[in-house]
Enzyme design. Structure first.
Site, PDB file in Angstrom:
ATOM      1  N   ASN A  24      -2.517  21.666  -0.372  1.00 26.89           N
ATOM      2  CA  ASN A  24      -1.828  21.940  -1.596  1.00 26.89           C
ATOM      3  C   ASN A  24      -1.749  23.204  -2.264  1.00 26.89           C
ATOM      4  OD1 ASN A  24      -0.971  19.270  -1.144  1.00 26.89           O
ATOM      5  ND2 ASN A  24      -2.341  18.339  -2.584  1.00 26.89           N
ATOM      6  N   ARG A  97       8.528  17.307  -1.128  1.00 22.33           N
ATOM      7  CA  ARG A  97       9.335  17.836  -2.533  1.00 22.33           C
ATOM      8  C   ARG A  97       8.873  19.462  -2.648  1.00 22.33           C
ATOM      9  NH1 ARG A  97       8.600  14.202  -7.333  1.00 22.33           N
ATOM     10  NH2 ARG A  97       7.067  15.623  -7.959  1.00 22.33           N
ATOM     11  N   ASP A 303      -6.502  12.140  -5.452  1.00 21.72           N
ATOM     12  CA  ASP A 303      -6.412  12.087  -3.847  1.00 21.72           C
ATOM     13  C   ASP A 303      -7.947  11.881  -3.176  1.00 21.72           C
ATOM     14  OD1 ASP A 303      -3.660  13.385  -3.379  1.00 21.72           O
ATOM     15  OD2 ASP A 303      -4.607  14.443  -4.898  1.00 21.72           O
ATOM     16  N   VAL A 325      -3.493   8.924 -12.930  1.00 23.99           N
ATOM     17  CA  VAL A 325      -2.760  10.206 -12.420  1.00 23.99           C
ATOM     18  C   VAL A 325      -1.455   9.724 -11.928  1.00 23.99           C
ATOM     19  CG1 VAL A 325      -2.355  12.474 -11.229  1.00 23.99           C
ATOM     20  CG2 VAL A 325      -4.544  11.728 -12.318  1.00 23.99           C
ATOM     21  N   ARG A 411      -0.030  15.495   8.797  1.00 22.09           N
ATOM     22  CA  ARG A 411       0.640  16.337   7.617  1.00 22.09           C
ATOM     23  C   ARG A 411      -0.360  16.958   6.777  1.00 22.09           C
ATOM     24  NH1 ARG A 411       2.982  13.260   2.911  1.00 22.09           N
ATOM     25  NH2 ARG A 411       2.730  15.126   2.183  1.00 22.09           N
TER      26      ARG A 411
HETATM   27  C1  EPZ Z   1       0.268  17.791  -6.409  1.00 19.93           C
HETATM   28  O1  EPZ Z   1       1.421  16.547  -6.542  1.00 19.93           O
HETATM   29  C2  EPZ Z   1      -0.277  17.369  -5.218  1.00 19.93           C
HETATM   30  N1  EPZ Z   1       0.799  17.576  -3.768  1.00 19.93           N
HETATM   31  C3  EPZ Z   1      -0.590  15.748  -4.627  1.00 19.93           C
HETATM   32  O2  EPZ Z   1      -1.121  15.622  -3.388  1.00 19.93           O
HETATM   33  C4  EPZ Z   1      -1.552  15.597  -5.799  1.00 19.93           C
HETATM   34  O3  EPZ Z   1      -2.018  14.015  -5.702  1.00 19.93           O
HETATM   35  C5  EPZ Z   1      -1.054  15.762  -7.376  1.00 19.93           C
HETATM   36  O4  EPZ Z   1      -0.530  17.212  -7.422  1.00 19.93           O
HETATM   37  C6  EPZ Z   1      -2.184  15.480  -8.326  1.00 19.93           C
HETATM   38  O5  EPZ Z   1      -3.183  16.419  -8.152  1.00 19.93           O
HETATM   39  C7  EPZ Z   1       1.011  18.896  -3.674  1.00 19.93           C
HETATM   40  O6  EPZ Z   1       0.418  19.980  -4.236  1.00 19.93           O
HETATM   41  C8  EPZ Z   1       2.132  19.015  -2.515  1.00 19.93           C
HETATM   42  P1  EPZ Z   1       1.941  16.012 -10.467  1.00 19.93           P
HETATM   43  P2  EPZ Z   1       2.619  17.026  -7.808  1.00 19.93           P
HETATM   44  O7  EPZ Z   1       3.436  16.694 -10.555  1.00 19.93           O
HETATM   45  O8  EPZ Z   1       2.811  18.384  -8.108  1.00 19.93           O
HETATM   46  C9  EPZ Z   1       4.103  12.830 -12.928  1.00 19.93           C
HETATM   47  C10 EPZ Z   1      -1.297  14.996  -1.200  1.00 19.93           C
HETATM   48  O9  EPZ Z   1      -1.590  13.648  -0.731  1.00 19.93           O
HETATM   49  N2  EPZ Z   1       5.287  13.622 -12.926  1.00 19.93           N
HETATM   50  O10 EPZ Z   1       0.928  16.623 -10.632  1.00 19.93           O
HETATM   51  O11 EPZ Z   1       4.035  16.515  -7.124  1.00 19.93           O
HETATM   52  C11 EPZ Z   1       4.112  12.219 -11.783  1.00 19.93           C
HETATM   53  O12 EPZ Z   1       4.657  10.956 -11.443  1.00 19.93           O
HETATM   54  C12 EPZ Z   1      -0.407  14.919  -2.518  1.00 19.93           C
HETATM   55  O13 EPZ Z   1      -1.815  15.859  -0.863  1.00 19.93           O
HETATM   56  C13 EPZ Z   1       6.297  13.312 -13.764  1.00 19.93           C
HETATM   57  O14 EPZ Z   1       6.286  12.161 -14.547  1.00 19.93           O
HETATM   58  O15 EPZ Z   1       1.786  16.121  -8.567  1.00 19.93           O
HETATM   59  C14 EPZ Z   1       2.593  11.802 -11.519  1.00 19.93           C
HETATM   60  O16 EPZ Z   1       2.390  10.615 -11.970  1.00 19.93           O
HETATM   61  C15 EPZ Z   1      -0.028  13.558  -3.105  1.00 19.93           C
HETATM   62  N3  EPZ Z   1       7.365  14.267 -13.690  1.00 19.93           N
HETATM   63  C16 EPZ Z   1       2.140  12.879 -12.333  1.00 19.93           C
HETATM   64  O17 EPZ Z   1       3.174  13.598 -12.871  1.00 19.93           O
HETATM   65  C17 EPZ Z   1       7.461  15.215 -13.015  1.00 19.93           C
HETATM   66  O18 EPZ Z   1       8.698  15.747 -13.224  1.00 19.93           O
HETATM   67  C18 EPZ Z   1       1.129  13.859 -11.547  1.00 19.93           C
HETATM   68  O19 EPZ Z   1       2.058  14.585 -10.612  1.00 19.93           O
HETATM   69  C19 EPZ Z   1       6.608  15.452 -12.151  1.00 19.93           C
HETATM   70  C20 EPZ Z   1       5.517  14.689 -12.120  1.00 19.93           C
END
Ligand code: EPZ
Length: 430
Positions: A24, A97, A303, A325, A411
């Site tokens: 990540n 994404r 995670d 989260v 992945r």
């Molecule tokens: C990153 O995802 C990681 N992915 C995730 O790891 C990780 O679980 C997550 O951060 C939290 O640490 C990558 O870095 C590629 P967020 P990201 O935006 O950036 C909500 C793995 O398996 N949200 O912090 O997509 C969302 O729905 C993956 O390695 C909104 O509401 O996570 C969630 O509930 C899985 N609107 C929360 O925020 C938005 O526009 C956290 O998502 C964006 C997010």
């Protein structure tokens, strides 16, 4: 690679394996190379599918990618960045994404960006606030910056990792000052800030999680060694606990894992921190139940939750896990229950503070009753982290399980079958 393996469980995992750079972080640092006028070099890059997906996306945009897989060295030359076709991006990226993160850099480099349709409203709103024009068409979204991108003040409703990264990679070359309140400050984001600073950016992170960026007109390439993958490290640590094993995770680092290490100790696991990695082991005797809440950094990562839940099925008593989260990260527990676990999921916020999912219809708390011996079963991997957790359960369970869909696991877990072999796991490919 085969997509189905048979696991003969019940044997403790013992031995030493290595984790390299964080998935990540690496994927984002690769995108950041687009912002530089000169080539970048990233080291400690793991050979995982996500790295190949982002390499392909960069190539589609004219970046020259030279990846020495064995050495883990990735050279990225963005001198000839160009627009890519949307259909090619979609075909290549699948459900990832990451393409949305290309938009800030591409708006600076090319004045435009095309992406397919993805749930990215948050990101689009950020880009709009910088002055990008977002045009949603039938076959995707077109972004342009007719008047360039200008610094702005933004407050996130939730400290989203991706949204914070989007903002950073857009603000560093935007005109003027940008201020982001309620930013996410995960170690992977701070390492991205290290990379951007090497490139010439000016970024200040305040203790109140406000990030201030002074835009600069030009950035150069970077040379950087990626921080370790703390999710992979914790996954192997949980595997050691669930199988009553002893695993030295070479490359794992303490500062990014303090919340995990505290929890691991409370459950009854033991660890030894060494200069080149961390040894995680089951000391014998009973594991203890815990009350746990996932959170943004410096809290307990979402995670880490899934692999640890497998180990909690072996603790004596009731554990409570509150996922704050993601709203839907307990789907993987159905398969565990099918293997003999006793996990009940609830819509209420259990065992901690009320979270934003509390008044809504999401099963985001779990109660795990243990210890429950796990028995072998046929499993279909649902996703990356859930899938690795199922694999751990199969390794802990008595008997022969089949695990289908293991390509999802590569992945994010480099050479996991080689590592399983090194740890003495008993499995065969179909
Ligand atoms: C990153 O995802 C990681 N992915 C995730 O790891 C990780 O679980 C997550 O951060 C939290 O640490 C990558 O870095 C590629 P967020 P990201 O935006 O950036 C909500 C793995 O398996 N949200 O912090 O997509 C969302 O729905 C993956 O390695 C909104 O509401 O996570 C969630 O509930 C899985 N609107 C929360 O925020 C938005 O526009 C956290 O998502 C964006 C997010």
């Amino acid at each position: 690679m085969t997509d189905l393996i048979y696991v003969n469980g019940g044997t403790p995992l013992n031995g030493s394996i290595t984790v390299r750079g964080a998935k990540n972080f690496v994927s984002k640092a690769m995108v950041a190379a687009l912002l530089g006028e000169t080539p970048s070099e990233l080291r400690n890059v793991p050979d995982i599918r996500d790295v190949h997906v982002v390499s392909g996306l960069l190539e589609l945009h004219g970046v020259k990618v030279d990846y020495d897989v064995k050495a883990g060295v990735l050279k990225l030359d963005p001198s000839n960045v160009e627009t890519a076709h949307m259909a090619d991006i979609d075909a290549h990226a699948g459900a990832s994404r990451i393409p949305i993160l290309f938009c800030g850099p591409l708006l600076h480099r090319l004045g435009g960006c095309r992406i397919g349709d993805r749930p990215i409203d948050f990101h689009l709103s950020i880009l709009r606030q910088f002055g990008a024009v977002v045009d949603k068409r039938e076959n995707g979204i077109f972004l342009s910056a007719p008047n360039g991108l200008k610094g702005t003040k933004i407050e996130l409703p939730y400290p989203s990792v991706g949204a914070t990264e989007q903002l950073l990679m857009t603000a560093v070359r935007a005109e003027g000052i940008t201020e982001l309140s309620n930013a996410a400050v995960e170690p992977e984001i701070l390492d991205l800030i290290n990379v951007l600073q090497k490139m010439g950016a000016i970024i200040t992170v305040r203790t109140d999680r406000v990030i201030r960026i002074e835009g600069v007109p030009v950035l150069k390439g970077y040379s950087h060694t990626a921080l370790a993958d703390r999710i992979e490290a914790a996954s192997w640590a949980s595997a050691a606990l669930a199988t009553r094993g002893d695993i030295f995770v070479k490359g794992a680092t303490q500062p990014e894992m303090t919340a995990f290490l505290n929890t691991f100790r409370k459950v009854g696991g033991e660890f030894e921190i060494q200069d080149d990695g961390i040894r995680f082991f089951h000391p014998g005797g009973e594991l203890k139940p815990i009350v746990l809440e996932t959170d943004v950094h410096p809290g307990f990562m979402t995670d880490w939750q899934q692999p640890l839940v497998v180990a909690l099925t072996q603790a004596t008593g009731l554990s409570i896990v509150h996922e704050t989260v993601y709203e839907n990260r307990f789907g993987f527990t159905d398969a565990l229950n099918g293997m003999g676990a006793q996990i009940q999921v609830y819509k209420e916020c259990l065992g901690g503070t009320e979270c934003r999912f509390g008044q809504r219809n999401f099963h985001h708390s779990a109660v795990i009753a243990g210890p429950t011996p796990l028995v072998a079963r046929d499993i279909v991997v649902p996703d990356l982290r859930g899938g690795f957790s199922h694999l751990i359960a199969a390794l802990a369970a008595e008997g022969r399980s089949s695990v289908k869909g293991i390509q999802l696991i590569d992945r994010g877990y480099e050479n996991f079958m080689g590592k399983l072999e090194a740890l003495g796991a008993k499995f065969e490919m179909a």
